[in-house]
Design an enzyme around this catalytic site. Structure first.
Site, PDB file in Angstrom:
ATOM      1  CG  ASN A   9      -1.736   1.249   1.369  1.00 42.59           C
ATOM      2  OD1 ASN A   9      -1.899   2.005   0.418  1.00 42.59           O
ATOM      3  ND2 ASN A   9      -2.273   1.478   2.567  1.00 42.59           N
ATOM      4  CE  LYS A  11      -0.109   3.419   4.895  1.00 41.09           C
ATOM      5  NZ  LYS A  11       0.086   3.626   6.347  1.00 41.09           N
ATOM      6  CG  HIS A  93      -5.636   1.889   5.528  1.00 46.30           C
ATOM      7  ND1 HIS A  93      -5.172   2.827   6.425  1.00 46.30           N
ATOM      8  CD2 HIS A  93      -4.607   1.029   5.315  1.00 46.30           C
ATOM      9  CE1 HIS A  93      -3.920   2.545   6.745  1.00 46.30           C
ATOM     10  NE2 HIS A  93      -3.546   1.463   6.084  1.00 46.30           N
ATOM     11  CD  GLU A  95      -2.811   5.626   6.846  1.00 46.97           C
ATOM     12  OE1 GLU A  95      -1.739   5.319   7.378  1.00 46.97           O
ATOM     13  OE2 GLU A  95      -2.996   5.649   5.613  1.00 46.97           O
ATOM     14  CD  GLU A 165      -2.883  -2.316   7.550  1.00 43.91           C
ATOM     15  OE1 GLU A 165      -1.764  -2.407   7.016  1.00 43.91           O
ATOM     16  OE2 GLU A 165      -3.670  -1.390   7.310  1.00 43.91           O
ATOM     17  N   GLY A 171       3.011   2.547  10.867  1.00 40.32           N
ATOM     18  CA  GLY A 171       3.956   3.632  10.724  1.00 40.32           C
ATOM     19  C   GLY A 171       4.699   3.999  11.989  1.00 40.32           C
ATOM     20  CB  SER A 211       5.937  -1.533  12.121  1.00 38.30           C
ATOM     21  OG  SER A 211       5.489  -0.221  12.412  1.00 38.30           O
TER      22      SER A 211
END
Length: 250
Positions: A9, A11, A93, A95, A165, A171, A211
């Site tokens: 991904n 992003k 996702h 985010e 996730e 991240g 990560s």
């Protein structure tokens, strides 16, 4: 036996020549006992189609709007994605859930639209650090799966991919341990069993994301309920991404 899957991904990264350069390296990956997918931004999908067509590497989108067409400024439809050769689409996702307010129900509509278009949805679920500290990981991820799959029939479930996730690991440079990830992925597989039965639970692929790198991917793949990984930052470093894939295909 479920086939391993490594998905990248990008992003909101990978513009112009940088996207082409990364795709050219990924296109040289050797096929093996794993699937390899890249999900660049919309602006690089035509380049992915051009450079990856004819290879074993597949490509997909990071998002979709659950309507065939209409007055949805800035959005992209399932048919637009399939016209660009997309066979995968990330749905829900964290985010997008956190920054753009996507609800469980709206994510479920996207999953349905992706399936109807003949693509494979990668449904993302995961808990925050606070939810984990409160002991709510299982209830959060199971709710997100149940709501995300409300419009899915039992005979379609094996076509799904679910990505666990944990939001606190994305991240952050600090992944969940393989044991923590396995526990959550086990809950997810059990949730699919309750919804759709044993065949669906045994067939659905469940990924870990957060990560992940070449140094820890093997520990995740060693777990019985983890079938691969959804890779964020490491998918932007071609050598690292291919190293992760090579571990999976072996």
């Amino acid at each position: 036996m479920r086939r391993a899957l490594i998905a990248g991904n990008w992003k909101m990264n990978g513009a112009g020549d940088a996207a082409a350069a990364l795709l050219q390296v990924v296109a040289k990956a050797e096929p093996g006992a794993a699937d390899l997918v890249v999900c660049p931004p919309f602006t690089a999908l035509s380049e992915a189609q051009r450079l990856l067509c004819g290879t074993f590497v597949q490509w997909g989108a990071q998002n979709v709007y659950p309507a065939p067409s209409g007055a949805y400024t800035g959005e992209i439809s399932p048919a637009m994605l399939t016209a660009l050769g997309c066979r995968w689409c990330i749905c829900g996702h964290s985010e997008r859930r956190q920054l753009l307010g996507e609800t469980d129900g709206f994510v479920g509509q996207k999953v349905r639209a992706v399936l109807d278009a003949g693509m494979t949805p990668i449904l993302c679920v995961g808990e925050t650090a606070g939810e984990r500290q409160d002991g709510r990981t299982a209830s959060v991820v199971e709710r997100e799966v149940e709501k995300g799959l409300t419009e899915v029939a039992a005979d379609e479930a094996a076509r799904l991919v679910i990505a666990y996730e944990p939001i606190w690991a994305i991240g952050a440079g600090q992944a969940a341990t393989a044991e923590e990830a396995e526990e959550a992925c086990g809950w997810l597989r059990e949730c699919v069993f309750r919804l759709f039965g044993r065949a669906a639970a045994d067939g659905v692929r469940i990924l870990y994301g957060g990560s992940v790198g070449s140094g820890n991917i093997a520990s995740f793949l060693a777990m019985p309920d983890i079938d691969g990984a959804l890779i964020g930052g490491a998918s932007l470093r071609a050598d690292e991404f291919i190293s992760i894939y090579n571990t999976a295909k072996a």
